[in-house]
Design a protein around this motif. Structure first.
Motif, PDB file in Angstrom:
ATOM      1  N   ILE A  53       0.867  -1.173   0.000  1.00 17.74           N
ATOM      2  CA  ILE A  53       0.000   0.000   0.000  1.00 17.74           C
ATOM      3  C   ILE A  53       0.911   1.232   0.000  1.00 17.74           C
ATOM      4  O   ILE A  53       1.750   1.385   0.888  1.00 17.74           O
ATOM      5  N   ALA A  54       0.749   2.071  -1.012  1.00 15.89           N
ATOM      6  CA  ALA A  54       1.494   3.329  -1.086  1.00 15.89           C
ATOM      7  C   ALA A  54       0.544   4.462  -0.732  1.00 15.89           C
ATOM      8  O   ALA A  54      -0.604   4.472  -1.178  1.00 15.89           O
ATOM      9  N   THR A  55       1.024   5.401   0.061  1.00 11.58           N
ATOM     10  CA  THR A  55       0.237   6.581   0.399  1.00 11.58           C
ATOM     11  C   THR A  55       1.008   7.816  -0.025  1.00 11.58           C
ATOM     12  O   THR A  55       2.202   7.942   0.277  1.00 11.58           O
ATOM     13  N   THR A  56       0.341   8.693  -0.750  1.00  6.29           N
ATOM     14  CA  THR A  56       0.925   9.970  -1.151  1.00  6.29           C
ATOM     15  C   THR A  56      -0.192  10.982  -1.350  1.00  6.29           C
ATOM     16  O   THR A  56      -1.286  10.619  -1.796  1.00  6.29           O
ATOM     17  N   ASP A  57       0.074  12.207  -0.988  1.00  7.03           N
ATOM     18  CA  ASP A  57      -0.915  13.281  -1.134  1.00  7.03           C
ATOM     19  C   ASP A  57      -2.267  12.903  -0.533  1.00  7.03           C
ATOM     20  O   ASP A  57      -3.324  13.233  -1.071  1.00  7.03           O
ATOM     21  N   GLY A  58      -2.248  12.153   0.574  1.00 10.05           N
ATOM     22  CA  GLY A  58      -3.471  11.796   1.276  1.00 10.05           C
ATOM     23  C   GLY A  58      -4.288  10.687   0.623  1.00 10.05           C
ATOM     24  O   GLY A  58      -5.390  10.397   1.061  1.00 10.05           O
ATOM     25  N   ARG A  59      -3.752  10.062  -0.419  1.00  7.51           N
ATOM     26  CA  ARG A  59      -4.478   8.971  -1.099  1.00  7.51           C
ATOM     27  C   ARG A  59      -3.685   7.681  -0.995  1.00  7.51           C
ATOM     28  O   ARG A  59      -2.462   7.691  -1.050  1.00  7.51           O
ATOM     29  N   GLN A  60      -4.413   6.571  -0.874  1.00  3.33           N
ATOM     30  CA  GLN A  60      -3.785   5.253  -0.797  1.00  3.33           C
ATOM     31  C   GLN A  60      -3.966   4.512  -2.120  1.00  3.33           C
ATOM     32  O   GLN A  60      -5.012   4.622  -2.760  1.00  3.33           O
ATOM     33  N   TYR A  61      -2.928   3.747  -2.472  1.00  2.00           N
ATOM     34  CA  TYR A  61      -2.949   2.956  -3.693  1.00  2.00           C
ATOM     35  C   TYR A  61      -2.524   1.526  -3.367  1.00  2.00           C
ATOM     36  O   TYR A  61      -1.449   1.332  -2.785  1.00  2.00           O
ATOM     37  N   ALA A  62      -3.343   0.560  -3.736  1.00  2.00           N
ATOM     38  CA  ALA A  62      -2.991  -0.852  -3.570  1.00  2.00           C
ATOM     39  C   ALA A  62      -2.121  -1.253  -4.752  1.00  2.00           C
ATOM     40  O   ALA A  62      -2.500  -1.040  -5.910  1.00  2.00           O
ATOM     41  N   LEU A  63      -0.945  -1.812  -4.460  1.00  3.06           N
ATOM     42  CA  LEU A  63       0.017  -2.164  -5.503  1.00  3.06           C
ATOM     43  C   LEU A  63       0.286  -3.661  -5.501  1.00  3.06           C
ATOM     44  O   LEU A  63       0.488  -4.256  -4.446  1.00  3.06           O
ATOM     45  N   MET A  64       0.323  -4.237  -6.691  1.00  6.76           N
ATOM     46  CA  MET A  64       0.584  -5.667  -6.860  1.00  6.76           C
ATOM     47  C   MET A  64       1.639  -5.830  -7.953  1.00  6.76           C
ATOM     48  O   MET A  64       1.974  -4.860  -8.639  1.00  6.76           O
ATOM     49  N   ILE A  69       4.151   3.028  -9.873  1.00  4.25           N
ATOM     50  CA  ILE A  69       3.640   4.270  -9.291  1.00  4.25           C
ATOM     51  C   ILE A  69       4.750   5.311  -9.339  1.00  4.25           C
ATOM     52  O   ILE A  69       5.929   4.985  -9.223  1.00  4.25           O
ATOM     53  N   LEU A  70       4.351   6.562  -9.541  1.00  4.96           N
ATOM     54  CA  LEU A  70       5.279   7.682  -9.589  1.00  4.96           C
ATOM     55  C   LEU A  70       4.934   8.646  -8.462  1.00  4.96           C
ATOM     56  O   LEU A  70       3.771   9.005  -8.282  1.00  4.96           O
ATOM     57  N   PHE A  71       5.955   9.037  -7.706  1.00  2.81           N
ATOM     58  CA  PHE A  71       5.806  10.061  -6.673  1.00  2.81           C
ATOM     59  C   PHE A  71       6.491  11.323  -7.185  1.00  2.81           C
ATOM     60  O   PHE A  71       7.669  11.275  -7.556  1.00  2.81           O
ATOM     61  N   ARG A  72       5.774  12.415  -7.199  1.00  2.27           N
ATOM     62  CA  ARG A  72       6.366  13.675  -7.647  1.00  2.27           C
ATOM     63  C   ARG A  72       7.396  14.158  -6.630  1.00  2.27           C
ATOM     64  O   ARG A  72       7.323  13.798  -5.444  1.00  2.27           O
ATOM     65  N   GLY A  73       8.341  14.950  -7.076  1.00  6.36           N
ATOM     66  CA  GLY A  73       9.308  15.539  -6.173  1.00  6.36           C
ATOM     67  C   GLY A  73       8.608  16.398  -5.137  1.00  6.36           C
ATOM     68  O   GLY A  73       7.691  17.136  -5.463  1.00  6.36           O
ATOM     69  N   HIS A  77       5.430  10.640   1.068  1.00  8.29           N
ATOM     70  CA  HIS A  77       4.916   9.320   0.710  1.00  8.29           C
ATOM     71  C   HIS A  77       5.491   8.250   1.621  1.00  8.29           C
ATOM     72  O   HIS A  77       6.551   8.444   2.226  1.00  8.29           O
ATOM     73  N   HIS A  78       4.763   7.135   1.744  1.00  6.80           N
ATOM     74  CA  HIS A  78       5.256   5.989   2.496  1.00  6.80           C
ATOM     75  C   HIS A  78       4.647   4.709   1.927  1.00  6.80           C
ATOM     76  O   HIS A  78       3.646   4.742   1.217  1.00  6.80           O
ATOM     77  N   ILE A  79       5.300   3.575   2.265  1.00  8.20           N
ATOM     78  CA  ILE A  79       4.912   2.275   1.713  1.00  8.20           C
ATOM     79  C   ILE A  79       4.747   1.283   2.859  1.00  8.20           C
ATOM     80  O   ILE A  79       5.615   1.181   3.729  1.00  8.20           O
ATOM     81  N   ILE A  80       3.654   0.536   2.822  1.00  8.07           N
ATOM     82  CA  ILE A  80       3.384  -0.522   3.795  1.00  8.07           C
ATOM     83  C   ILE A  80       3.328  -1.857   3.051  1.00  8.07           C
ATOM     84  O   ILE A  80       2.647  -1.961   2.021  1.00  8.07           O
ATOM     85  N   ALA A  81       4.050  -2.864   3.565  1.00  2.30           N
ATOM     86  CA  ALA A  81       3.991  -4.212   3.005  1.00  2.30           C
ATOM     87  C   ALA A  81       2.880  -4.976   3.709  1.00  2.30           C
ATOM     88  O   ALA A  81       2.762  -4.920   4.932  1.00  2.30           O
ATOM     89  N   LEU A  82       2.071  -5.685   2.953  1.00  2.00           N
ATOM     90  CA  LEU A  82       0.952  -6.422   3.525  1.00  2.00           C
ATOM     91  C   LEU A  82       1.350  -7.869   3.811  1.00  2.00           C
ATOM     92  O   LEU A  82       2.507  -8.150   4.079  1.00  2.00           O
TER      93      LEU A  82
END
Length: 100
Positions: A53-64, A69-73, A77-82
């Motif tokens: 799960i990536a979180t950036t700009d207050g939104r979460q994205y499920a990644l598989m 995913i691109l994070f702007r400069g 942002h942060h990443i959680i492993a499930l």
């Protein structure tokens, strides 16, 4: 009002020298793969294994696997492993001056 706690990541020697850095991250299940942070570089993550799960700009994205995913400069942002036993991803950081 809740304040977000994060740290400012300094560029690595490789990033300062080459304008770009590419690494492979691996995280244990149910862990923080990357604490909340920011930096001036663009960051790309390409998921190899697992579920994150990536979180950036207050939104979460499920990644598989296969997701990118691109994070702007400057984005926090942060990443959680499930729950998956193996969580791996490519992480590329690119200085914006390289793209200009």
């Amino acid at each position: 009002m809740r304040k977000e706690i994060f740290y400012v990541e300094e560029p690595s020697a490789e990033l300062r020298r080459d304008q770009m850095e590419m690494i492979v991250w691996e995280s244990a299940p149910h862990s923080v793969a990357a604490m909340a942070h920011t930096h001036s570089e663009i960051e790309l993550l390409y998921i190899l294994d697992g579920h994150l799960i990536a979180t950036t700009d207050g939104r979460q994205y499920a990644l598989m696997p296969g997701d990118l995913i691109l994070f702007r400069g400057g984005a926090i942002h942060h990443i959680i492993a499930l729950e998956t036993p193996r969580n791996r991803y490519y992480c590329a950081k690119i200085k914006t001056t390289l793209l200009q």
